[in-house]
Scaffold this motif. Structure first.
Motif, short mmCIF file in Angstrom:
data_model
loop_
_atom_site.label_atom_id
_atom_site.label_comp_id
_atom_site.label_asym_id
_atom_site.label_seq_id
_atom_site.Cartn_x
_atom_site.Cartn_y
_atom_site.Cartn_z
N LEU A 126 -3.39 -24.11 -32.30
CA LEU A 126 -3.91 -23.03 -31.45
C LEU A 126 -2.92 -21.88 -31.39
N ASN A 155 -3.23 -19.76 -34.38
CA ASN A 155 -4.41 -18.89 -34.25
C ASN A 155 -4.14 -17.72 -33.32
N ILE A 156 -3.48 -18.01 -32.17
CA ILE A 156 -3.18 -16.95 -31.21
C ILE A 156 -2.27 -15.91 -31.85
N GLU A 179 -4.12 -13.57 -34.05
CA GLU A 179 -4.95 -12.59 -33.33
C GLU A 179 -4.10 -11.51 -32.67
N TYR A 180 -3.00 -11.91 -32.04
CA TYR A 180 -2.26 -10.98 -31.19
C TYR A 180 -0.92 -10.55 -31.77
N ALA A 229 -11.53 -23.40 -28.69
CA ALA A 229 -10.79 -22.43 -29.49
C ALA A 229 -11.59 -21.92 -30.68
N ARG A 286 -11.73 -13.18 -29.59
CA ARG A 286 -10.34 -13.42 -29.96
C ARG A 286 -9.57 -14.04 -28.80
N ARG A 287 -10.18 -14.10 -27.63
CA ARG A 287 -9.51 -14.79 -26.52
C ARG A 287 -9.73 -16.29 -26.55
N PRO A 347 -8.86 -18.80 -28.69
CA PRO A 347 -7.71 -19.70 -28.87
C PRO A 347 -6.81 -19.74 -27.63
N LEU A 348 -6.66 -18.59 -26.96
CA LEU A 348 -5.82 -18.58 -25.76
C LEU A 348 -6.46 -19.41 -24.65
N PHE A 357 -5.83 -22.91 -25.48
CA PHE A 357 -4.44 -23.31 -25.26
C PHE A 357 -4.16 -23.55 -23.79
N ARG A 358 -4.65 -22.66 -22.95
CA ARG A 358 -4.40 -22.83 -21.50
C ARG A 358 -5.09 -24.09 -20.99
#
Lengths: 120, 493
Positions: free
Chosen positions: A96, A99-100, A103-104, B153, B158-159, B161-162, B165-166
């Protein structure tokens, strides 16, 4: 007081390690450091489980024809399963984070949250 | 063969979960076909198991033939057969829905892997339901959680995966607390079998070890079911997950967590300790769940994204289930169990109809829904029925469970819970009416110009079927009521 601490020292060790890991999970903004904290957090519980299998004067639980005191192998077997679970969680978490990052372009949580305010 | 059904309901989807990604390499559609067959098979077995339990009582399956306190035992009683049938049925319907919906939201090359993970998620949930061993429960809980993180995810945003993760961080902390609770109970009793624990724990309730174990279970499961102050992972997870995943997770994920919590409360610890020794526990749970019911509804009103609104409404519905459980009397518990079924149906229908909107238009905001009621008549009708059911209109399922919860509160002489239920229903009316008002009574500017038709039949039929079941089980309420009555009496022993 000393007796109280020493008698159950395995509990004290696990709680201290657990809190170190928990601190990293909560306080660190870097996502990789969060995963490291999560690992420490889980490992402390594994240590507790492993320590409770200990029997005073016990030996390896393999029957060799003589009566002996054995340690309790069950918590160890349980923890083998839990270690596998922990490894899988770490793997998914790293996937993950990759992936993040794609993206960012960063793995600092504050920066990511700042960026994601604009998109919905 | 028939005596192996309790384990086959897990094993067959588990094996097919491994085959699905491989078969998908030959042709993408095979992985969906395998997911469809696996969930259909589980549903048929779950239905047979429910029938068997109703006619011949509790089924106990010994894994590998080892006798229970030593070996792992699978137990199918009224409660587990009931929840298993709900989960297997909804998983099957969502799989039908998923084919087109997921294909539109996930990259094609990821589809085989998606269906593998999707099936593993269902296996984890069903495993949690059938197992009678507390450590086995933890393992299945982790299987379903891990796959849930991955499924969230995979969303298009695009949010996603975040959000995943959280969810992973907070979910793992919760699961580790549950593992600690299991460890403490094992230290206290030396057993892991739920029924055996239930027999050994009375008499140990003054032990600090057992009290701490209960605290760990309560916190761990509260995270897993997103009970109010510990709900922070849920809104983002449901909002950014693919539509089919939101529908499946919202309808089954948290319900199975609640199932696990109820098992720990009643089968492991037993109802007597909460009525006689730890009397503050039910009171605390009632207070927390009342806050959850109200805060979930208030936060839902504040949302503009429709999926996020439904997610916050889930938080208040979890409050209803825990409220029923915490009342600790047969009527209240029955209301909580009924709400497991009812909320699963309603949320599944709501998320699937939102999935139908997203499939055709890509709309996520409530304000953009104007005039959609006549463009997508079937999906919107399903949404309206499920929304009315959430509010608790008579002849819908929502009314039945709220009635039992209110009656259960009165049985405990807790009249002040009735206003909580009523106020929350009014708040639900506020946020659902805003949607219904937009889709039927406001002429849409942006949509009116665009040609929008209803979603394909493979997505509409499951949506309409679930929405229709909200009415069927609301009018013919005796069917779920008779099953949950026996389940509640069984749990309260």
């Amino acid at each position: 007081m000393m007796d109280f601490i020493l008698a159950k020292y395995n509990f004290w060790i696990y709680v201290i390690i657990m809190m170190i890991g928990f601190y990293a999970v909560i306080a660190k903004s870097n996502l990789i450091k969060k995963i490291i904290g999560l690992n420490i957090f889980q490992t402390s519980v594994f240590l507790l489980f492993i320590s409770i299998g200990k029997v005073e004067g016990g030996t390896v639980p393999i029957y060799q024809g003589v009566e002996a005191v054995y340690i309790n192998p069950l918590p160890h077997v349980l923890i083998l399963t839990a270690i596998v679970v922990g490894v899988s969680i770490t793997a998914v978490a790293f996937a993950l984070v990759v992936n993040i990052y794609r993206e960012y372009g960063t793995i600092e949580e504050n920066a990511i949250l700042e960026m994601s305010k604009t998109d919905d | 063969m028939i005596k192996h059904f309790p384990v086959l309901v897990i094993i067959i989807p588990l094996l097919l979960a491994l085959i699905a990604p491989v078969a998908g390499r030959i042709n993408r559609i095979y992985s969906w076909v395998i997911a469809f067959l696996a969930t259909l098979f589980s549903f048929i077995i779950a239905a047979i198991l429910l029938y068997q339990v109703m006619y011949s009582g509790t089924i106990s399956y010994w894994m590998g033939g080892w006798e229970p306190p030593w070996g792992i035992e699978y137990v199918i009683d009224y409660f587990s057969a009931f929840v298993l049938a709900i989960v297997a049925f909804l998983a099957w319907l969502v799989t039908i829905f998923a084919r087109k919906s997921v294909a539109a939201e996930i990259e094609e090359k990821k589809l085989p892997a998606f269906y593998g993970v999707y099936l593993l998620f269902i296996v984890g949930l069903m495993g949690m339901i059938v197992t009678g061993d507390i450590f086995n429960l933890y393992v299945f809980l982790e299987i379903s959680s891990l796959t849930a993180y991955a499924l969230v995810a995979m969303g298009k945003s695009r949010r996603a995966p975040l959000a995943g993760f959280r969810y992973l961080v907070i979910g793992t902390v919760g699961a580790t607390f549950i593992l600690l609770g299991i460890g403490y109970l094992y230290i206290a009793t030396g057993t892991l079998n739920m029924a055996d624990l239930g027999a050994r724990l009375p008499g140990l309730f003054n032990s600090k070890l057992v009290i701490t174990a209960f605290a760990f279970f309560a916190i761990g499961f509260s995270i897993k079911i997103a009970l109010f102050p510990l709900h922070t992972w849920l809104p983002d997870a449901y909002t950014y997950a693919p539509s089919a995943v939101s529908a499946l997770m919202a309808s089954t994920g948290t319900k199975v967590g609640a199932y696990g919590f109820i098992r720990i409360l009643f089968t492991v610890f037993g109802v007597r300790v909460f009525l006689e020794q730890w009397v503050s526990v039910p009171h605390f749970l009632i207070a927390v769940s009342s806050v959850a019911i109200l805060m979930g509804s208030i936060l839902a009103i504040a949302q503009t994204n429709i999926k996020k609104m439904l997610a916050y409404s889930s938080i208040s519905q979890i409050g209803y289930i825990i409220l029923g459980v915490a009342l600790m009397n047969p009527t209240g518990l029955q209301g909580g169990l009924l709400h497991i079924l009812n909320h699963a149906l309603m949320k599944c229908a709501l998320f699937m109809s939102v999935g139908c909107i997203t499939y055709k238009t890509g709309i996520t905001s409530v304000a953009d829904l104007k005039g959609l009621g006549f463009k997508q008549p079937y999906a919107m009708a399903a949404f309206t029925v499920a929304a009315l059911s959430m509010i608790g209109i008579p002849l819908t399922v929502g009314f039945v469970s709220k009635w039992y919860l209110a009656m259960g509160s009165l049985e405990n002489a807790m009249w002040y819970l009735i206003p909580v239920i009523l106020i929350s229903s009014i708040l639900m009316l506020v946020y659902f009416w805003r949607v219904i008002d937009n889709i039927y009574f406001k002429a849409g500017k942006p949509i009116a110009e665009v040609e929008v038709s209803d979603a394909p039949a493979s997505m509409l039929i499951p949506t309409v079927v679930v929405a229709a079941l909200c009415l069927v089980f609301g009018t013919l309420a005796f069917i779920p009521v008779s099953i949950t009555e026996k389940a509640a009496l069984l749990l309260l022993g």
